[in-house]
Design a protein around this motif. Structure first.
Motif, PDB file in Angstrom:
ATOM      1  N   PHE A 135      27.393  13.274  50.347  1.00  0.00           N
ATOM      2  CA  PHE A 135      26.648  14.331  49.667  1.00  0.00           C
ATOM      3  C   PHE A 135      25.242  13.836  49.331  1.00  0.00           C
ATOM      4  N   ALA A 136      25.147  12.604  48.806  1.00  0.00           N
ATOM      5  CA  ALA A 136      23.845  12.044  48.447  1.00  0.00           C
ATOM      6  C   ALA A 136      22.945  11.930  49.675  1.00  0.00           C
ATOM      7  N   ASP A 151      40.095   6.776  45.246  1.00  0.00           N
ATOM      8  CA  ASP A 151      38.763   6.331  44.824  1.00  0.00           C
ATOM      9  C   ASP A 151      37.837   6.099  46.019  1.00  0.00           C
ATOM     10  N   ARG A 201      30.928  11.252  47.839  1.00  0.00           N
ATOM     11  CA  ARG A 201      29.691  11.145  47.044  1.00  0.00           C
ATOM     12  C   ARG A 201      28.543  10.622  47.910  1.00  0.00           C
ATOM     13  N   ASP A 202      28.823   9.564  48.676  1.00  0.00           N
ATOM     14  CA  ASP A 202      27.796   8.978  49.536  1.00  0.00           C
ATOM     15  C   ASP A 202      27.303   9.991  50.565  1.00  0.00           C
ATOM     16  N   LYS A 247      36.752   9.520  47.305  1.00  0.00           N
ATOM     17  CA  LYS A 247      35.749  10.115  46.411  1.00  0.00           C
ATOM     18  C   LYS A 247      34.383   9.483  46.642  1.00  0.00           C
ATOM     19  N   GLN A 248      34.349   8.171  46.775  1.00  0.00           N
ATOM     20  CA  GLN A 248      33.076   7.478  46.988  1.00  0.00           C
ATOM     21  C   GLN A 248      32.445   7.879  48.306  1.00  0.00           C
TER      22      GLN A 248
END
Length: 165
Positions: free
Chosen positions: A153-154, A143, A150-151, A146-147
């Protein structure tokens, strides 16, 4: 565009193969008296053999490989020998230990193919591999990885602030 060598199809077969062997191992461990002779283990081993055969005999025929884009052809050639080795290992399973090794090898092969496919799309897989290593070493949870992805990519896709003059 999907090449005729069908890396996405092979990736799905590799993933399925990995899952099937892990499930077979679960059944073998749940009933040590039967072990690999458990009917569910034997059923899954047959399905695992079918998955390997689907890749080797259908998706990655010599004709399809030759007609694949060069970048896909390179990935396929890199994966052929490990897949053949895994096929032989699956055929030779006669103990829970051999099943466990085949399940681990299938998982690694599925991950390796997935990373190779990402590379063909121009994705920098260095960070992904780093996080995978940290997860395996217990330094990070799935997890958390994954976070972080995501961070990242954002942040890469934030609109740039335009300075008005």
């Amino acid at each position: 565009e999907i090449g005729v060598g069908c890396l996405p199809c092979a990736r799905a077969h590799f993933s399925t193969l990995s899952g099937i062997l892990k499930e077979a191992l679960r059944f073998a461990r749940e009933d040590p008296a039967l072990g690999i002779m458990h009917p569910e283990v034997q059923s899954r081993l047959l399905t695992a053999e079918e998955e390997v055969n689907n890749v080797e005999r259908h998706d990655w025929t010599p004709e399809k490989i030759l007609n694949s884009p060069p970048v896909e052809r390179e990935v396929i050639h890199d994966m052929l020998q490990p897949l053949r080795t895994l096929r032989q290992d699956v055929h030779d399973i006669d103990s829970v230990d051999k099943l466990e090794k085949a399940a681990a090898d299938a998982g690694k092969l599925a991950t390796d193919l997935r990373i190779q496919v990402l590379k063909t799309k121009g994705i920098d897989t260095g960070r992904i591999l780093d996080y995978a290593t940290k997860i395996q070493n217990g330094e990070m949870s799935l997890d958390e990885a994954k976070q972080k992805l995501r961070d990242s990519f954002a942040k890469q896709h934030e609109p740039q602030e335009v300075i008005a003059q």
